[in-house]
Design a protein around this motif. Structure first.
Motif, PDB file in Angstrom:
ATOM      1  N   ASP A 295       0.827  -1.210   0.000  1.00 50.49           N
ATOM      2  CA  ASP A 295       0.000   0.000   0.000  1.00 50.49           C
ATOM      3  C   ASP A 295       0.861   1.260   0.000  1.00 50.49           C
ATOM      4  N   LYS A 296       1.945   1.255   0.757  1.00 47.72           N
ATOM      5  CA  LYS A 296       2.856   2.404   0.791  1.00 47.72           C
ATOM      6  C   LYS A 296       3.535   2.573  -0.568  1.00 47.72           C
ATOM      7  N   ILE A 297       3.961   1.480  -1.149  1.00 48.45           N
ATOM      8  CA  ILE A 297       4.619   1.541  -2.458  1.00 48.45           C
ATOM      9  C   ILE A 297       3.654   2.096  -3.497  1.00 48.45           C
ATOM     10  N   LEU A 298       2.429   1.609  -3.506  1.00 40.09           N
ATOM     11  CA  LEU A 298       1.423   2.097  -4.459  1.00 40.09           C
ATOM     12  C   LEU A 298       1.112   3.573  -4.241  1.00 40.09           C
ATOM     13  N   LYS A 299       1.059   3.985  -2.993  1.00 47.81           N
ATOM     14  CA  LYS A 299       0.817   5.403  -2.679  1.00 47.81           C
ATOM     15  C   LYS A 299       1.932   6.263  -3.272  1.00 47.81           C
ATOM     16  N   LYS A 300       3.164   5.822  -3.135  1.00 46.64           N
ATOM     17  CA  LYS A 300       4.298   6.585  -3.677  1.00 46.64           C
ATOM     18  C   LYS A 300       4.263   6.630  -5.204  1.00 46.64           C
ATOM     19  N   VAL A 301       3.891   5.525  -5.843  1.00 48.23           N
ATOM     20  CA  VAL A 301       3.775   5.525  -7.307  1.00 48.23           C
ATOM     21  C   VAL A 301       2.710   6.536  -7.727  1.00 48.23           C
ATOM     22  N   GLY A 302       1.596   6.559  -7.031  1.00 43.31           N
ATOM     23  CA  GLY A 302       0.534   7.514  -7.337  1.00 43.31           C
ATOM     24  C   GLY A 302       0.976   8.954  -7.132  1.00 43.31           C
ATOM     25  N   GLU A 303       1.641   9.221  -6.010  1.00 41.05           N
ATOM     26  CA  GLU A 303       2.129  10.577  -5.723  1.00 41.05           C
ATOM     27  C   GLU A 303       3.114  11.035  -6.790  1.00 41.05           C
ATOM     28  N   GLU A 304       4.035  10.165  -7.136  1.00 40.29           N
ATOM     29  CA  GLU A 304       5.054  10.540  -8.123  1.00 40.29           C
ATOM     30  C   GLU A 304       4.436  10.741  -9.506  1.00 40.29           C
ATOM     31  N   SER A 305       3.424   9.957  -9.839  1.00 42.98           N
ATOM     32  CA  SER A 305       2.719  10.143 -11.118  1.00 42.98           C
ATOM     33  C   SER A 305       2.101  11.538 -11.180  1.00 42.98           C
ATOM     34  N   ALA A 306       1.450  11.928 -10.103  1.00 46.14           N
ATOM     35  CA  ALA A 306       0.835  13.257 -10.046  1.00 46.14           C
ATOM     36  C   ALA A 306       1.896  14.346 -10.144  1.00 46.14           C
ATOM     37  N   GLU A 307       3.034  14.144  -9.502  1.00 47.10           N
ATOM     38  CA  GLU A 307       4.103  15.144  -9.541  1.00 47.10           C
ATOM     39  C   GLU A 307       4.695  15.277 -10.937  1.00 47.10           C
ATOM     40  N   VAL A 308       4.750  14.176 -11.691  1.00 45.90           N
ATOM     41  CA  VAL A 308       5.207  14.246 -13.086  1.00 45.90           C
ATOM     42  C   VAL A 308       4.233  15.110 -13.893  1.00 45.90           C
ATOM     43  N   ILE A 309       2.959  14.892 -13.695  1.00 51.00           N
ATOM     44  CA  ILE A 309       1.944  15.664 -14.414  1.00 51.00           C
ATOM     45  C   ILE A 309       2.057  17.146 -14.087  1.00 51.00           C
ATOM     46  N   ILE A 310       2.142  17.454 -12.809  1.00 48.83           N
ATOM     47  CA  ILE A 310       2.210  18.860 -12.381  1.00 48.83           C
ATOM     48  C   ILE A 310       3.483  19.532 -12.891  1.00 48.83           C
ATOM     49  N   SER A 311       4.616  18.859 -12.755  1.00 46.31           N
ATOM     50  CA  SER A 311       5.873  19.471 -13.198  1.00 46.31           C
ATOM     51  C   SER A 311       5.907  19.631 -14.712  1.00 46.31           C
TER      52      SER A 311
ATOM     53  N   LYS B 140       3.496  20.519 -16.558  1.00 48.01           N
ATOM     54  CA  LYS B 140       2.718  21.706 -16.922  1.00 48.01           C
ATOM     55  C   LYS B 140       3.562  22.973 -16.795  1.00 48.01           C
ATOM     56  N   ASN B 141       4.652  22.886 -16.072  1.00 43.72           N
ATOM     57  CA  ASN B 141       5.557  24.029 -15.896  1.00 43.72           C
ATOM     58  C   ASN B 141       6.607  24.020 -17.004  1.00 43.72           C
ATOM     59  N   SER B 142       7.419  25.052 -17.037  1.00 42.75           N
ATOM     60  CA  SER B 142       8.438  25.163 -18.092  1.00 42.75           C
ATOM     61  C   SER B 142       9.795  24.611 -17.679  1.00 42.75           C
ATOM     62  N   ASP B 143       9.893  24.036 -16.488  1.00 41.75           N
ATOM     63  CA  ASP B 143      11.179  23.595 -15.965  1.00 41.75           C
ATOM     64  C   ASP B 143      11.387  22.098 -16.222  1.00 41.75           C
ATOM     65  N   ASN B 144      12.060  21.783 -17.331  1.00 40.31           N
ATOM     66  CA  ASN B 144      12.290  20.374 -17.661  1.00 40.31           C
ATOM     67  C   ASN B 144      13.177  19.680 -16.635  1.00 40.31           C
ATOM     68  N   LYS B 145      14.056  20.420 -15.970  1.00 41.12           N
ATOM     69  CA  LYS B 145      14.921  19.815 -14.955  1.00 41.12           C
ATOM     70  C   LYS B 145      14.071  19.221 -13.827  1.00 41.12           C
ATOM     71  N   GLU B 146      13.056  19.953 -13.413  1.00 40.95           N
ATOM     72  CA  GLU B 146      12.152  19.461 -12.372  1.00 40.95           C
ATOM     73  C   GLU B 146      11.399  18.222 -12.869  1.00 40.95           C
ATOM     74  N   THR B 147      10.949  18.266 -14.104  1.00 41.09           N
ATOM     75  CA  THR B 147      10.217  17.133 -14.670  1.00 41.09           C
ATOM     76  C   THR B 147      11.099  15.893 -14.743  1.00 41.09           C
ATOM     77  N   VAL B 148      12.348  16.063 -15.137  1.00 41.10           N
ATOM     78  CA  VAL B 148      13.282  14.929 -15.177  1.00 41.10           C
ATOM     79  C   VAL B 148      13.430  14.327 -13.782  1.00 41.10           C
ATOM     80  N   GLY B 149      13.531  15.170 -12.776  1.00 43.34           N
ATOM     81  CA  GLY B 149      13.632  14.684 -11.403  1.00 43.34           C
ATOM     82  C   GLY B 149      12.404  13.900 -10.983  1.00 43.34           C
ATOM     83  N   GLU B 150      11.241  14.408 -11.341  1.00 42.85           N
ATOM     84  CA  GLU B 150       9.996  13.717 -10.987  1.00 42.85           C
ATOM     85  C   GLU B 150       9.838  12.406 -11.751  1.00 42.85           C
TER      86      GLU B 150
END
Length: 107
Positions: free
Chosen positions: A36-52, A54-64
């Protein structure tokens, strides 16, 4: 597996942490907490990829994307899915041509 492939190397480290937990290791912590913790982290990171993305900072997106990739590898190890399983599926899909679904017409 090629020793030069960082994904394969990381997968091996994750397997090692599952089999031999190391105190203070984030990977070991994820396995201790369970799926459950692992799945939660996969979900959180997926959302962070989407959010980053939408921004213009590819460095942040690569990190996510890197975070998502790592947590996906942890999930794979937890579920006993090998890298080769995913590679085989991707190769199978690559062979498909013209499999785009038609546009949906809403009534």
């Amino acid at each position: 597996m090629s020793e030069n492939n960082i994904v394969e190397q990381l997968y091996k480290v994750i397997q090692e942490r599952k089999e031999n937990p190391t105190e203070g290791s984030y990977t070991s912590y994820l396995f201790e907490e369970g799926i459950d913790k692992i799945l939660k982290k996969v979900g959180e990171e997926s959302a962070e990829v989407i959010i980053s993305s939408k921004n213009s900072d590819n460095k942040e997106t690569v990190g996510e994307i890197s975070d998502l990739f790592y947590h996906t590898l942890v999930l794979m190890v937890a579920k006993g899915i090998e890298i080769e399983d995913v590679v085989a599926e991707l190769e199978k899909r690559r062979e498909k041509i013209g499999n785009k679904k038609p546009k949906r017409v809403d009534k």
